[in-house]
Design a protein around this motif. Sequence first.
Motif, PDB file in Angstrom:
ATOM      1  N   VAL A 274      43.624  39.079  26.283  1.00 11.16           N
ATOM      2  CA  VAL A 274      43.207  40.236  25.490  1.00 11.16           C
ATOM      3  C   VAL A 274      41.890  40.765  26.046  1.00 11.16           C
ATOM      4  O   VAL A 274      40.947  39.987  26.259  1.00 11.16           O
ATOM      5  CB  VAL A 274      43.030  39.857  24.003  1.00 11.16           C
ATOM      6  CG1 VAL A 274      42.467  41.031  23.205  1.00 11.16           C
ATOM      7  CG2 VAL A 274      44.355  39.389  23.409  1.00 11.16           C
ATOM      8  N   VAL A 275      41.829  42.071  26.308  1.00 14.39           N
ATOM      9  CA  VAL A 275      40.563  42.699  26.690  1.00 14.39           C
ATOM     10  C   VAL A 275      40.223  43.748  25.641  1.00 14.39           C
ATOM     11  O   VAL A 275      41.115  44.414  25.092  1.00 14.39           O
ATOM     12  CB  VAL A 275      40.613  43.327  28.098  1.00 14.39           C
ATOM     13  CG1 VAL A 275      40.744  42.252  29.165  1.00 14.39           C
ATOM     14  CG2 VAL A 275      41.740  44.338  28.224  1.00 14.39           C
ATOM     15  N   ARG A 276      38.941  43.885  25.345  1.00 14.18           N
ATOM     16  CA  ARG A 276      38.495  44.814  24.309  1.00 14.18           C
ATOM     17  C   ARG A 276      37.364  45.683  24.838  1.00 14.18           C
ATOM     18  O   ARG A 276      36.478  45.195  25.545  1.00 14.18           O
ATOM     19  CB  ARG A 276      38.031  44.055  23.062  1.00 14.18           C
ATOM     20  CG  ARG A 276      39.119  43.226  22.416  1.00 14.18           C
ATOM     21  CD  ARG A 276      38.624  42.477  21.185  1.00 14.18           C
ATOM     22  NE  ARG A 276      39.695  41.658  20.616  1.00 14.18           N
ATOM     23  CZ  ARG A 276      39.556  40.394  20.268  1.00 14.18           C
ATOM     24  NH1 ARG A 276      38.386  39.793  20.399  1.00 14.18           N
ATOM     25  NH2 ARG A 276      40.575  39.722  19.751  1.00 14.18           N
ATOM     26  N   SER A 277      37.399  46.959  24.445  1.00 11.45           N
ATOM     27  CA  SER A 277      36.357  47.898  24.830  1.00 11.45           C
ATOM     28  C   SER A 277      36.199  48.942  23.738  1.00 11.45           C
ATOM     29  O   SER A 277      37.176  49.617  23.382  1.00 11.45           O
ATOM     30  CB  SER A 277      36.706  48.578  26.161  1.00 11.45           C
ATOM     31  OG  SER A 277      35.694  49.480  26.544  1.00 11.45           O
ATOM     32  N   SER A 278      34.997  49.036  23.191  1.00 10.37           N
ATOM     33  CA  SER A 278      34.671  50.043  22.167  1.00 10.37           C
ATOM     34  C   SER A 278      35.679  50.037  21.026  1.00 10.37           C
ATOM     35  O   SER A 278      36.126  51.099  20.567  1.00 10.37           O
ATOM     36  CB  SER A 278      34.586  51.434  22.811  1.00 10.37           C
ATOM     37  OG  SER A 278      33.597  51.459  23.827  1.00 10.37           O
ATOM     38  N   GLY A 279      36.078  48.842  20.602  1.00  9.02           N
ATOM     39  CA  GLY A 279      36.979  48.710  19.468  1.00  9.02           C
ATOM     40  C   GLY A 279      38.447  48.862  19.794  1.00  9.02           C
ATOM     41  O   GLY A 279      39.299  48.725  18.916  1.00  9.02           O
ATOM     42  N   VAL A 280      38.780  49.124  21.059  1.00 15.96           N
ATOM     43  CA  VAL A 280      40.176  49.258  21.486  1.00 15.96           C
ATOM     44  C   VAL A 280      40.592  47.969  22.194  1.00 15.96           C
ATOM     45  O   VAL A 280      39.823  47.391  22.965  1.00 15.96           O
ATOM     46  CB  VAL A 280      40.364  50.460  22.433  1.00 15.96           C
ATOM     47  CG1 VAL A 280      41.820  50.560  22.893  1.00 15.96           C
ATOM     48  CG2 VAL A 280      39.928  51.739  21.746  1.00 15.96           C
ATOM     49  N   GLU A 281      41.816  47.501  21.909  1.00 15.06           N
ATOM     50  CA  GLU A 281      42.299  46.232  22.441  1.00 15.06           C
ATOM     51  C   GLU A 281      43.536  46.439  23.299  1.00 15.06           C
ATOM     52  O   GLU A 281      44.429  47.212  22.937  1.00 15.06           O
ATOM     53  CB  GLU A 281      42.621  45.291  21.275  1.00 15.06           C
ATOM     54  CG  GLU A 281      43.104  43.922  21.673  1.00 15.06           C
ATOM     55  CD  GLU A 281      43.313  43.019  20.472  1.00 15.06           C
ATOM     56  OE1 GLU A 281      44.488  42.772  20.125  1.00 15.06           O
ATOM     57  OE2 GLU A 281      42.303  42.597  19.864  1.00 15.06           O
ATOM     58  N   ARG A 282      43.576  45.745  24.422  1.00 13.18           N
ATOM     59  CA  ARG A 282      44.759  45.725  25.285  1.00 13.18           C
ATOM     60  C   ARG A 282      45.151  44.272  25.533  1.00 13.18           C
ATOM     61  O   ARG A 282      44.287  43.395  25.591  1.00 13.18           O
ATOM     62  CB  ARG A 282      44.483  46.440  26.607  1.00 13.18           C
ATOM     63  CG  ARG A 282      44.285  47.943  26.463  1.00 13.18           C
ATOM     64  CD  ARG A 282      43.976  48.581  27.797  1.00 13.18           C
ATOM     65  NE  ARG A 282      44.005  50.036  27.720  1.00 13.18           N
ATOM     66  CZ  ARG A 282      43.785  50.849  28.745  1.00 13.18           C
ATOM     67  NH1 ARG A 282      43.522  50.337  29.952  1.00 13.18           N
ATOM     68  NH2 ARG A 282      43.838  52.158  28.602  1.00 13.18           N
ATOM     69  N   ARG A 283      46.460  44.045  25.756  1.00 14.98           N
ATOM     70  CA  ARG A 283      46.957  42.676  25.773  1.00 14.98           C
ATOM     71  C   ARG A 283      48.069  42.506  26.812  1.00 14.98           C
ATOM     72  O   ARG A 283      48.862  43.413  27.060  1.00 14.98           O
ATOM     73  CB  ARG A 283      47.496  42.350  24.386  1.00 14.98           C
ATOM     74  CG  ARG A 283      47.808  40.896  24.112  1.00 14.98           C
ATOM     75  CD  ARG A 283      48.186  40.737  22.648  1.00 14.98           C
ATOM     76  NE  ARG A 283      47.866  39.430  22.111  1.00 14.98           N
ATOM     77  CZ  ARG A 283      47.715  39.173  20.836  1.00 14.98           C
ATOM     78  NH1 ARG A 283      47.875  40.156  19.935  1.00 14.98           N
ATOM     79  NH2 ARG A 283      47.448  37.958  20.418  1.00 14.98           N
ATOM     80  N   ALA A 284      48.140  41.320  27.396  1.00 20.66           N
ATOM     81  CA  ALA A 284      49.234  40.946  28.288  1.00 20.66           C
ATOM     82  C   ALA A 284      49.505  39.466  28.097  1.00 20.66           C
ATOM     83  O   ALA A 284      48.562  38.662  28.010  1.00 20.66           O
ATOM     84  CB  ALA A 284      48.886  41.239  29.743  1.00 20.66           C
ATOM     85  N   THR A 285      50.768  39.086  28.025  1.00 24.76           N
ATOM     86  CA  THR A 285      51.121  37.692  27.791  1.00 24.76           C
ATOM     87  C   THR A 285      52.199  37.229  28.767  1.00 24.76           C
ATOM     88  O   THR A 285      52.990  38.027  29.276  1.00 24.76           O
ATOM     89  CB  THR A 285      51.627  37.457  26.353  1.00 24.76           C
ATOM     90  OG1 THR A 285      52.830  38.220  26.157  1.00 24.76           O
ATOM     91  CG2 THR A 285      50.602  37.901  25.328  1.00 24.76           C
ATOM     92  N   ALA A 286      52.193  35.927  29.010  1.00 28.75           N
ATOM     93  CA  ALA A 286      53.227  35.312  29.848  1.00 28.75           C
ATOM     94  C   ALA A 286      53.565  33.954  29.269  1.00 28.75           C
ATOM     95  O   ALA A 286      52.691  33.235  28.777  1.00 28.75           O
ATOM     96  CB  ALA A 286      52.747  35.163  31.284  1.00 28.75           C
ATOM     97  N   SER A 287      54.830  33.586  29.327  1.00 28.64           N
ATOM     98  CA  SER A 287      55.248  32.278  28.840  1.00 28.64           C
ATOM     99  C   SER A 287      56.245  31.675  29.819  1.00 28.64           C
ATOM    100  O   SER A 287      56.897  32.378  30.602  1.00 28.64           O
ATOM    101  CB  SER A 287      55.884  32.392  27.446  1.00 28.64           C
ATOM    102  OG  SER A 287      56.992  33.276  27.462  1.00 28.64           O
ATOM    103  N   GLY A 288      56.318  30.361  29.784  1.00 23.91           N
ATOM    104  CA  GLY A 288      57.217  29.675  30.700  1.00 23.91           C
ATOM    105  C   GLY A 288      57.174  28.185  30.471  1.00 23.91           C
ATOM    106  O   GLY A 288      56.824  27.715  29.393  1.00 23.91           O
TER     107      GLY A 288
END
Length: 345
Positions: A274-288
């Motif tokens: 998860v990355v956050r900037s000025s209250g906005v969040e972006r996300r990337a996930t991986a599973s295995g």
Amino acid sequence: MESGQQVAVFGAYGHTGRFVVTELAARGYVPVPSGRNARALRGLADEHGLKARVATVEDAASLDRALRGTAAVINCAGPFATTTGPVIEAALRAKIPYLDVAAELEANLDTFAHYRERAREAGAVIVPAMAFFGGLGDLLATAAMGDWTAADEAHIAYALSSWHPSAGTRLSGAVSRERRGDVRLRYGGGQWERRTDAAPVLRWTFPEPLGVREVIGEFTMADVVTVPQHLAIPDVTTYMTTEAVRDIAASDTPAPTAADRSGRSDQTFLVDAVVRSSGVERRATASGRDIYAITAPLVVEALDRVLTGRTKTAGVAPAGEIFDAPDFLRALAPHIALDLHPQHG
């Protein structure tokens, strides 16, 4: 990819090294197993129909012989505090790319500090921490960043169903603790902090079906080294589920055991970046499945991209800096389930 190229694998007979040898062969390369243990090397070489080359980090000439005629070297031999410097030096002498699977914070910090300028000036390629810890989290954080040029903070949370450590993990951990003493490392405000207090116990909301889990906060892993090397993020934190921390901390937790013919264990993982900037969040996930086994396709995909020129820079560079992160992650589709969440803001 040019089939048939020789690739040296230092520490090929270790738990992760064996996965790397198998993956290289599956991708059309010819692994050249190397390391100090002649008996273990012979067994591995006979098993795969390969020719082994005995070498030790104390003998530079033996490393030069081990790398002779190879297109690149992958270092799988811990403790990396001992092996990275000599094997990098041998790769620079041979004028071939170097990649490793180091998870040790201190070893990775040393690689960036000691070789970044020298490698850049030489046009050499050195990719440290190209593994589950360091590489995968870095790629996910980079993909999550998208078109942002900077962010306020990055968080990478690990959910492991269990953590049965390999002998190499045990040894590397002991070396790191010896170097670090009674402190833990945290990266905040754009700098490293040495802390003597206990790491916090927190709750992290993973994607379903995992949901809310108890984690150790500031459980600093190699991603905290790699991410700030190329992303303008002043606060980078990694987290680990408490069950996994209990496993790795217990001296009687057994080594991983194979659950199928490939040698993979039944351990599962989910990595949530998860990355956050000025209250906005972006996300990337991986599973295995199996953090040691997944390191093999990670480092061999990286090798393939280096040898075929699909890179964005030279010198010492982490995965997200040298490769196209979303494209790289999608190339791992046979091995991981990937979710690059819609990016807003």
